[in-house]
Design a protein around this motif. Structure first.
Motif, short mmCIF file in Angstrom:
data_model
loop_
_atom_site.label_atom_id
_atom_site.label_comp_id
_atom_site.label_asym_id
_atom_site.label_seq_id
_atom_site.Cartn_x
_atom_site.Cartn_y
_atom_site.Cartn_z
N GLN A 189 -10.81 10.95 -2.94
CA GLN A 189 -10.91 11.28 -1.52
C GLN A 189 -12.03 10.51 -0.84
OE1 GLN A 189 -10.93 15.45 -0.56
NE2 GLN A 189 -11.54 15.09 1.56
N ALA A 190 -13.16 10.30 -1.53
CA ALA A 190 -14.28 9.60 -0.91
C ALA A 190 -13.89 8.17 -0.54
CB ALA A 190 -15.48 9.60 -1.85
N ILE A 191 -13.15 7.50 -1.42
CA ILE A 191 -12.69 6.14 -1.12
C ILE A 191 -11.66 6.17 0.00
CG2 ILE A 191 -11.48 4.12 -2.03
CD1 ILE A 191 -12.79 4.66 -4.72
N ASN A 192 -10.74 7.13 -0.06
CA ASN A 192 -9.74 7.27 1.01
C ASN A 192 -10.41 7.47 2.36
OD1 ASN A 192 -7.73 7.06 -0.93
ND2 ASN A 192 -7.35 9.25 -1.04
N ASP A 193 -11.43 8.33 2.42
CA ASP A 193 -12.13 8.60 3.67
C ASP A 193 -12.81 7.34 4.21
OD1 ASP A 193 -11.38 11.25 3.58
OD2 ASP A 193 -13.30 11.97 2.79
N ALA A 194 -13.45 6.58 3.31
CA ALA A 194 -14.15 5.37 3.75
C ALA A 194 -13.17 4.33 4.28
CB ALA A 194 -14.96 4.80 2.59
N ILE A 195 -12.01 4.19 3.62
CA ILE A 195 -11.01 3.24 4.09
C ILE A 195 -10.45 3.66 5.44
CG2 ILE A 195 -8.66 2.40 3.67
CD1 ILE A 195 -10.70 0.84 2.12
N ILE A 196 -10.20 4.96 5.61
CA ILE A 196 -9.71 5.45 6.91
C ILE A 196 -10.71 5.11 8.02
CG2 ILE A 196 -9.30 7.57 8.24
CD1 ILE A 196 -8.05 8.74 5.64
N GLU A 197 -11.99 5.33 7.74
CA GLU A 197 -13.03 5.00 8.72
C GLU A 197 -13.10 3.50 8.98
OE1 GLU A 197 -17.90 5.34 9.17
OE2 GLU A 197 -16.88 6.50 7.61
N ALA A 198 -12.79 2.71 7.96
CA ALA A 198 -12.88 1.25 8.08
C ALA A 198 -11.65 0.61 8.72
CB ALA A 198 -13.10 0.64 6.70
N LEU A 199 -10.55 1.36 8.84
CA LEU A 199 -9.28 0.78 9.30
C LEU A 199 -9.38 0.00 10.61
CD1 LEU A 199 -6.59 3.49 8.36
CD2 LEU A 199 -6.84 1.19 7.40
N PRO A 200 -10.06 0.51 11.66
CA PRO A 200 -10.12 -0.26 12.91
C PRO A 200 -10.74 -1.64 12.73
CG PRO A 200 -10.77 2.01 13.29
CD PRO A 200 -10.66 1.85 11.81
N LEU A 201 -11.81 -1.72 11.91
CA LEU A 201 -12.46 -3.01 11.68
C LEU A 201 -11.58 -3.94 10.85
CD1 LEU A 201 -16.10 -1.80 10.91
CD2 LEU A 201 -15.33 -3.02 12.95
N LYS A 227 -1.80 6.38 12.72
CA LYS A 227 -2.63 6.55 13.92
C LYS A 227 -3.37 5.27 14.26
CE LYS A 227 -3.59 11.51 13.32
NZ LYS A 227 -4.67 12.50 13.01
N ALA A 228 -3.81 4.55 13.23
CA ALA A 228 -4.55 3.30 13.45
C ALA A 228 -3.61 2.12 13.65
CB ALA A 228 -5.46 3.04 12.26
N THR A 229 -2.30 2.39 13.67
CA THR A 229 -1.24 1.36 13.79
C THR A 229 -1.41 0.26 12.74
OG1 THR A 229 -2.39 0.11 15.51
CG2 THR A 229 -0.86 1.85 16.23
N VAL A 230 -1.72 0.69 11.53
CA VAL A 230 -1.78 -0.21 10.37
C VAL A 230 -0.57 0.11 9.50
CG1 VAL A 230 -3.09 -0.89 8.32
CG2 VAL A 230 -4.29 -0.30 10.44
N ASN A 231 0.01 -0.89 8.89
CA ASN A 231 1.25 -0.75 8.11
C ASN A 231 1.16 0.37 7.08
OD1 ASN A 231 3.68 -1.08 6.83
ND2 ASN A 231 3.08 -2.96 5.74
N ALA A 232 1.81 1.50 7.36
CA ALA A 232 1.77 2.64 6.45
C ALA A 232 2.65 2.45 5.23
CB ALA A 232 2.17 3.91 7.21
N LEU A 233 3.51 1.45 5.24
CA LEU A 233 4.36 1.19 4.07
C LEU A 233 3.53 0.69 2.88
CD1 LEU A 233 7.42 -0.57 5.75
CD2 LEU A 233 7.28 1.79 4.91
N ALA A 234 2.30 0.25 3.17
CA ALA A 234 1.42 -0.23 2.12
C ALA A 234 0.72 0.91 1.40
CB ALA A 234 0.37 -1.17 2.70
N VAL A 235 0.94 2.15 1.86
CA VAL A 235 0.29 3.33 1.29
C VAL A 235 1.25 4.05 0.36
CG1 VAL A 235 -0.88 5.50 1.83
CG2 VAL A 235 -1.06 3.58 3.41
N SER A 236 0.80 4.41 -0.83
CA SER A 236 1.65 5.14 -1.77
C SER A 236 0.80 6.07 -2.62
CB SER A 236 2.42 4.17 -2.67
OG SER A 236 1.52 3.34 -3.38
N PRO A 237 1.38 7.16 -3.12
CA PRO A 237 0.59 8.08 -3.95
C PRO A 237 0.23 7.48 -5.30
CG PRO A 237 2.89 8.79 -3.83
CD PRO A 237 2.73 7.67 -2.84
N PHE A 238 1.10 6.62 -5.82
CA PHE A 238 0.86 6.00 -7.11
C PHE A 238 1.54 4.65 -7.15
CE2 PHE A 238 1.53 5.28 -11.69
CZ PHE A 238 0.27 5.59 -12.18
N ILE A 239 0.91 3.66 -7.76
CA ILE A 239 1.50 2.34 -7.90
C ILE A 239 1.92 2.15 -9.36
CG2 ILE A 239 1.10 -0.16 -7.76
CD1 ILE A 239 -1.00 0.43 -5.58
N TYR A 240 3.21 2.04 -9.58
CA TYR A 240 3.70 1.88 -10.96
C TYR A 240 3.59 0.43 -11.44
CZ TYR A 240 5.40 6.67 -10.84
OH TYR A 240 5.46 8.03 -10.77
#
Length: 360
Positions: A189-201, A227-240
């Motif tokens: 979660q800590a990494i997820n939170d930091a990336i969310i905060e960093a998305l605009p930059l 919300k940040a209009t960044v490609n959400a298709l790049a997000v996944s719960p797990f990468i096989y």
């Protein structure tokens, strides 16, 4: 080598090295039967996906307290009885544990029954299970030099951490200005939170993202990307297909479990590590510092992590091809692509010792 038991559990970080060794055994001994004994966590699905027979046993995590804490837990006796039953039935030539509480009972049971046993210690600081097992097994395969003397020197064989063959062999050119973000097999979660905060930059600089969130945080992170209009298709719960994910990235942002750092090294990728501060004995910080010291990675402690700081580090590195190339070169120098094969060779040795009258 006709029959082998592999045992571990808890997280992908423990399971993936075991699967790498399983693949190496199957390559060298195609007729060898492999039985995987694990806990009741995610390892069952991972092992079955690799088409290996899996059986679970009761196990719970234990940190600190040594023998008294472990043998004061009721589950250990139940798991030990189950492991003895499976070992007597399967008749393995050798048993190897890869750490984690789920791997404790089968290795101990094997030693009690006179079966040759070994462990692999992936971290720079071993957990209590492997510290205890290290006293009875024949060989301790280690990812790092045992500089603090946790194990008897005559037992230690430093081989590195086994990495899945597809990660070692996968070769393709990374996408420009691309990053891979993940927090281990269960997310962070800590990494997820930091990336969310960093998305605009990151969006302003047109950074290509691939982000493994973990199952529990997936919907929240995906929503923030939208919300940040960044490609959400790049997000996944797990990468096989991690081999492809590593190959496409110029830079990796992640935790610092041993499996992760050796995979990144094998893939030749620069990294920003954010060690999990509550890992047993803070072993992730020690792991990350090995690559930081040779110039292959940057380490940001979680208590210093902000979205702005992370974005600045990412952008600074992606704008500096020379530094990225140097980091990638140092990562490859650190890698141990032969680790799985070295463990298989070591297992052959202790099997031969048993057959020729040496101690198991």
């Amino acid at each position: 080598m006709q029959r082998v038991i592999l045992t571990t559990g808890g997280t992908g970080g423990h399971v993936f090295p075991a699967l790498a060794v399983a693949a190496s055994i199957q390559e060298k001994f195609p007729q060898c039967e492999i039985l995987f004994l694990g806990g009741q966590g995610p390892e069952g699905d991972m092992v079955k996906r690799a088409d290996i027979t899996f059986k679970d046993l009761p196990a719970k995590g234990v940190m600190g307290g040594g023998l008294k804490r472990i043998f004061g837990s009721f589950w250990i006796f139940k798991a030990l009885a189950y492991a003895i039953k499976e070992i007597v039935s399967f008749k393995p030539d050798v048993i190897i544990g890869f750490g984690g509480y789920a791997g404790f009972s089968p290795v101990l049971a094997g030693w009690m029954l006179g079966v040759p046993t070994a462990i692999h210690e992936q971290n720079s600081i071993p957990g209590i299970s492997n510290r205890i097992l290290g006293k009875v097994v024949k060989t301790v395969f280690a990812s790092f030099e045992d500089t603090k003397g946790f194990f008897s020197p005559d037992k230690v064989d430093v081989v590195g951490n086994p990495v899945r063959k597809e990660i070692i062999d996968f070769a393709s050119k990374a996408k420009e200005r691309s990053i891979l973000v993940f927090g281990g097999s269960q997310g962070a979660q800590a990494i997820n939170d930091a990336i969310i905060e960093a998305l605009p930059l990151l969006k302003l600089e047109d950074i290509n993202m691939r982000h493994q969130t973990g199952k529990t945080d997936f919907e929240r992170v995906k929503s923030e990307y939208k919300k940040a209009t960044v490609n959400a298709l790049a997000v996944s719960p797990f990468i096989y297909d991690m081999s492809a994910a590593y190959a496409e990235a110029q830079l990796v942002i992640c935790r610092a479990g041993a499996s992760t750092i050796f995979e990144i090294a094998a893939a030749g990728k620069p990294a920003i590590f954010i060690p999990y501060p509550h890992a047993t004995h803070d072993h992730q910080t020690g792991n990350a510092q090995h690559l930081e010291k040779i110039g292959a990675a940057i380490v940001i402690p979680q208590n210093e992590l902000t979205g702005k700081k992370l974005a600045q580090q990412i952008l600074n590195l992606l704008c500096d091809d020379e530094t990225l190339d140097k980091m990638a070169h140092q990562a490859l120098k650190f890698a141990r692509p032969e680790a799985a094969a070295s463990i298989v060779n070591g297992l052959e040795v202790i099997i031969r010792m048993k057959k020729t009258g040496g101690l198991a």
